[in-house]
Design a protein around this motif. Structure first.
Motif, PDB file in Angstrom:
ATOM      1  N   MET A   1       0.841  -1.183   0.000  1.00  0.00           N
ATOM      2  CA  MET A   1       0.000   0.000   0.000  1.00  0.00           C
ATOM      3  C   MET A   1       0.881   1.240   0.000  1.00  0.00           C
ATOM      4  N   THR A   2       0.398   2.336  -0.590  1.00  0.00           N
ATOM      5  CA  THR A   2       1.224   3.524  -0.746  1.00  0.00           C
ATOM      6  C   THR A   2       1.207   4.421   0.481  1.00  0.00           C
ATOM      7  N   SER A   3       0.321   4.183   1.400  1.00  0.00           N
ATOM      8  CA  SER A   3       0.307   4.928   2.645  1.00  0.00           C
ATOM      9  C   SER A   3      -0.134   3.999   3.757  1.00  0.00           C
ATOM     10  N   ASP A   4       0.199   4.366   4.967  1.00  0.00           N
ATOM     11  CA  ASP A   4      -0.142   3.542   6.128  1.00  0.00           C
ATOM     12  C   ASP A   4      -1.395   4.104   6.763  1.00  0.00           C
ATOM     13  N   PRO A   5      -2.509   3.343   6.780  1.00  0.00           N
ATOM     14  CA  PRO A   5      -3.744   3.865   7.378  1.00  0.00           C
ATOM     15  C   PRO A   5      -3.596   4.232   8.844  1.00  0.00           C
TER      16      PRO A   5
ATOM     17  N   ALA B   1      -1.412  -9.760  -3.540  1.00  0.00           N
ATOM     18  CA  ALA B   1      -0.636  -9.971  -4.762  1.00  0.00           C
ATOM     19  C   ALA B   1       0.338 -11.122  -4.608  1.00  0.00           C
ATOM     20  N   LEU B   2       0.756 -11.413  -3.365  1.00  0.00           N
ATOM     21  CA  LEU B   2       1.681 -12.505  -3.097  1.00  0.00           C
ATOM     22  C   LEU B   2       0.976 -13.773  -2.631  1.00  0.00           C
ATOM     23  N   LEU B   3      -0.214 -13.626  -2.053  1.00  0.00           N
ATOM     24  CA  LEU B   3      -0.925 -14.767  -1.478  1.00  0.00           C
ATOM     25  C   LEU B   3      -1.612 -15.619  -2.540  1.00  0.00           C
ATOM     26  N   HIS B   4      -2.080 -15.004  -3.615  1.00  0.00           N
ATOM     27  CA  HIS B   4      -2.849 -15.707  -4.644  1.00  0.00           C
ATOM     28  C   HIS B   4      -2.098 -15.723  -5.975  1.00  0.00           C
TER      29      HIS B   4
ATOM     30  N   THR C   1       9.761   3.676  -3.404  1.00  0.00           N
ATOM     31  CA  THR C   1      11.029   3.978  -4.056  1.00  0.00           C
ATOM     32  C   THR C   1      11.609   2.801  -4.846  1.00  0.00           C
ATOM     33  N   ILE C   2      11.017   1.597  -4.710  1.00  0.00           N
ATOM     34  CA  ILE C   2      11.557   0.416  -5.403  1.00  0.00           C
ATOM     35  C   ILE C   2      10.575  -0.141  -6.422  1.00  0.00           C
ATOM     36  N   GLY C   3       9.350  -0.402  -6.015  1.00  0.00           N
ATOM     37  CA  GLY C   3       8.397  -0.968  -6.955  1.00  0.00           C
ATOM     38  C   GLY C   3       7.243  -1.645  -6.260  1.00  0.00           C
ATOM     39  N   GLU C   4       6.451  -2.372  -7.048  1.00  0.00           N
ATOM     40  CA  GLU C   4       5.251  -3.028  -6.559  1.00  0.00           C
ATOM     41  C   GLU C   4       5.199  -4.463  -7.057  1.00  0.00           C
ATOM     42  N   PRO C   5       5.079  -5.440  -6.154  1.00  0.00           N
ATOM     43  CA  PRO C   5       4.956  -6.826  -6.607  1.00  0.00           C
ATOM     44  C   PRO C   5       3.610  -7.048  -7.294  1.00  0.00           C
TER      45      PRO C   5
ATOM     46  N   ALA D   1       9.352  -8.185  -7.534  1.00  0.00           N
ATOM     47  CA  ALA D   1       9.717  -6.837  -7.960  1.00  0.00           C
ATOM     48  C   ALA D   1      10.502  -6.069  -6.905  1.00  0.00           C
ATOM     49  N   VAL D   2      10.228  -6.319  -5.621  1.00  0.00           N
ATOM     50  CA  VAL D   2      10.899  -5.597  -4.546  1.00  0.00           C
ATOM     51  C   VAL D   2      11.921  -6.483  -3.846  1.00  0.00           C
ATOM     52  N   SER D   3      11.554  -7.734  -3.572  1.00  0.00           N
ATOM     53  CA  SER D   3      12.438  -8.648  -2.844  1.00  0.00           C
ATOM     54  C   SER D   3      12.178 -10.070  -3.294  1.00  0.00           C
TER      55      SER D   3
END
Length: 637
Positions: free
Chosen positions: A1-5, A157-160, A596-600, A607-609
């Motif tokens: 997510m791009t911000s922390d709720p 995005a990683l779970l499914h 700053t790195i990307g989005e899986p 994409a990130v790790s």
């Protein structure tokens, strides 16, 4: 997510914030001591880094120059997709997400094709708070035990295999199964920790039957939902009791609720707890009415509690202990004082409060007569004053403003609406109260405030992007009392961007989250820089690197970086074995979206790790590390 709720406050009260109180303290000390630099040093109570002594209040554990408890050499910051640890130590991956909790359980599939039923028998996602319960035959039991750990949330995005492009009931069920708690048996074999089989190993998920005790029981109409009482969700930090049970703490439970009903509007109580029509974007409500706030409006009342789990009884039903209040519990630090049980907890959202619960009687006598010390007691909330004192304000029906004439029905109502009760009595809003830990010798209590808007004296920067750690001490080490004194232990941040920060390159950190004192008095600090800020020069985080684990010696004033995690992760759940020769720590959500790195994505989950396996066809996995000193010595020396 791009911000922390969690960075967005839902507190509408006019209570005096911590930033104002801190500003008043700093201003007063500036006048008294003749300059802002001197005032800051005195106010902080600790000249941080590797040199300098503090000048905090005489009754505090202000730092004293001298021999440090820290014997390792600090490591530099890192932006690498790897775990780096202090020289002379080795870190080994122990139990990653997706491994079976029993060795004969369903195997992990690196393409995320495990079913919901299989996930319910595997380690959950996003490891968080954790405790080690010894089970060994020797006196201290340091070579075998149960690791009990929370699974805070999921990344769809990683779970499914195909992410969340289309929501289905199977995806909801798998997501629910990836939450909760894991009980895993581990043993030290030939100098290496490994998972072993045990009849005690099990999962508690978001679909496990639960019960409720204390003033709010299942007979209360607010808990009358359209489905049986099920599960625990979004467990962040934790606690453990003197009778060897585990306390899982429900934090951002509001995130799973939403609705497609355009006519629905949140009630004032729902808004106070951050419930809206979208949640955090899980979209489970599209296919499962359990999570549809317009259809199942009482289901949220079943979350926001501290959940007691008996790791030594697989048949025991998890119990939600309602006397500890309904908030976004970050953790539950349990301590004993004057024979009574005391539990400290923070409410992790910007502008929320710090709480304390005290049992009504000596806890051993309560248990002897068949009563849980977590069911009969008084819940308090903290008010920090600008003379470095504070008070614990009782949240008791009929006391102060919490009366029938003011719209309060009974104690159950006070606990169901804990945030509103704390607003009413005048508690001090804080900058995201996170983990709380207590010095084993001085009994001073420390709390991490990750970041926030700057809510008063105990939160001295406005805004406060880096966070800080506060501490308080109660008269005569009596944690059952209603008064305390406080100071700020350390301001986090980068001195290149904030000249009030006195950290060196070896000690610099941002967004403190997890805190844990080892038996010798080392304070282990785990950071959680939001992925929307990590490595970002515009937010002052380009020099701090990936999230890290640091150790502090409050006596000497020494802080050193011990471990740095891979890209996109936070570090959490630190705890040692009783002999202090193994440190377990969790690497949570490596590879999560980082601005700053990307989005899986389902097409490129790496994409990130790609930590920890670096499989070209795999994906990043949260995991527990087992850290040992190469010479077999005590961790931190």
């Amino acid at each position: 997510m791009t911000s922390d709720p969690d960075d967005i406050s839902s507190n509408p009260s006019a209570n005096r914030p911590f930033n104002d109180i801190a500003a008043a303290v700093l201003s007063r000390r500036s006048v008294l001591r003749g300059g802002t630099a001197a005032a800051a040093a005195g106010f902080l109570g600790l000249a941080t880094g590797t040199a300098g002594a503090a000048t905090g209040p005489a009754t505090s554990t202000a730092a004293r120059p001298g021999r440090s408890l820290l014997g390792f050499s600090p490591i530099p910051t890192s932006e690498a997709d790897a775990v780096s640890v202090a020289e002379g130590y080795s870190a080994r991956v122990l139990i990653p997400w997706g491994d079976p909790v029993r060795p004969d359980g369903p195997a992990w599939r690196k393409d995320a094709s495990n079913s919901a039923a299989e996930q319910a028998e595997q380690l959950g996602s996003h490891h968080d708070g954790m405790h080690f319960f010894p089970t060994g035959r020797n006196a201290r039991g340091e070579d075998t035990g149960l690791l009990v750990l929370n699974h805070e949330y999921i990344d769809q995005a990683l779970l499914h295999t195909d992410g969340d492009a289309e929501m289905t009931q199977e995806k909801v069920d798998k997501g629910v199964a990836a939450h909760g708690v894991s009980v895993v048996a581990v043993a030290l074999v030939d100098g290496q920790w490994q998972q072993v089989d045990s009849p005690l190993a099990r999962r508690v998920t978001g679909a496990t039957p639960v019960t409720y005790t204390g003033p709010v029981t299942l007979e209360h109409p607010a808990l009358d939902s359209n489905n049986p009482p099920l599960g625990t969700m979004n467990n962040c930090s934790h606690g453990f009791t003197p009778w060897d049970t585990y306390l899982a703490c429900e934090e951002n439970w509001n995130s799973y609720f939403g609705t497609e009903d355009e006519s629905w509007q949140p009630s004032p109580q729902e808004a106070r707890y951050g419930i809206d029509n979208e949640g955090f974007g899980y979209r489970w409500y599209e296919v499962d009415p359990r999570w549809d706030i317009a259809v199942n409006s009482n289901e949220p009342h079943r979350f926001g509690w501290v959940v007691e789990i008996d790791p030594f009884d697989p048949a025991a039903v998890p119990v939600k202990r309602t006397a500890l209040g309904r908030i976004k519990h970050e953790g539950a630090l349990v301590t004993e004082s004057r024979a009574r049980l005391v539990v400290y907890t923070g409410d992790d959202q910007d502008g929320e409060y710090i709480y304390k619960y005290v049992s009504d009687a000596p806890w051993q006598s309560q248990r002897a007569r068949g009563v849980s010390p977590l069911d009969e007691g008084t819940l308090y909330v903290a008010r920090f004053d600008d003379d470095n004192t504070g008070s614990w304000l009782p949240l008791v029906f009929g006391t102060g403003p919490l009366t029938a004439s003011n719209g309060w029905q009974d104690q159950a109502d006070v606990l169901l609406r804990t945030r509103e009760a704390a607003d009413a009595v005048g508690a001090t809003p804080m900058d995201r109260p996170e983990w709380i830990s207590q010095h084993p010798k001085t009994k001073d209590t420390y709390a991490a405030l990750t970041n926030g808007s700057g809510w008063g004296a105990a939160n001295p920067r406005k805004p406060n992007p880096y966070g800080h750690i506060i501490r308080w001490w109660e008269p005569n080490k009596n944690n059952t009392g209603t008064t305390f004194e406080w100071d700020i232990f350390v301001l986090a941040g980068d001195p290149a961007y904030d000249d009030s920060v006195e950290l060196s390159e070896d000690s610099m950190f941002g967004s403190p989250d997890g805190l844990w004192f080892d038996p010798d008095g080392r304070l282990w600090i785990q950071t959680d820089i939001s992925n929307s800020a990590q490595l970002d020069p515009e937010q002052g985080y380009d020099n701090i690197g990936n999230n890290a684990l640091l150790a502090a010696d409050p006596e000497s004033g020494d802080i050193r970086r011990f471990l740095v995690g891979p890209r996109g992760c936070e570090l959490t759940g630190a705890v040692t074995t009783p002999d202090q020769r193994t440190l377990f720590v969790n690497v949570q959500h490596p590879g999560e979206e980082t601005d700053t790195i990307g989005e899986p994505t389902p097409e490129n989950p790496r994409a990130v790790s790609n930590w920890p396996e670096f499989d070209p066809q795999g994906r990043p996995r949260s995991a527990t590390l087992a850290i040992r000193k190469d010479d077999g010595g005590i961790i931190g020396t």
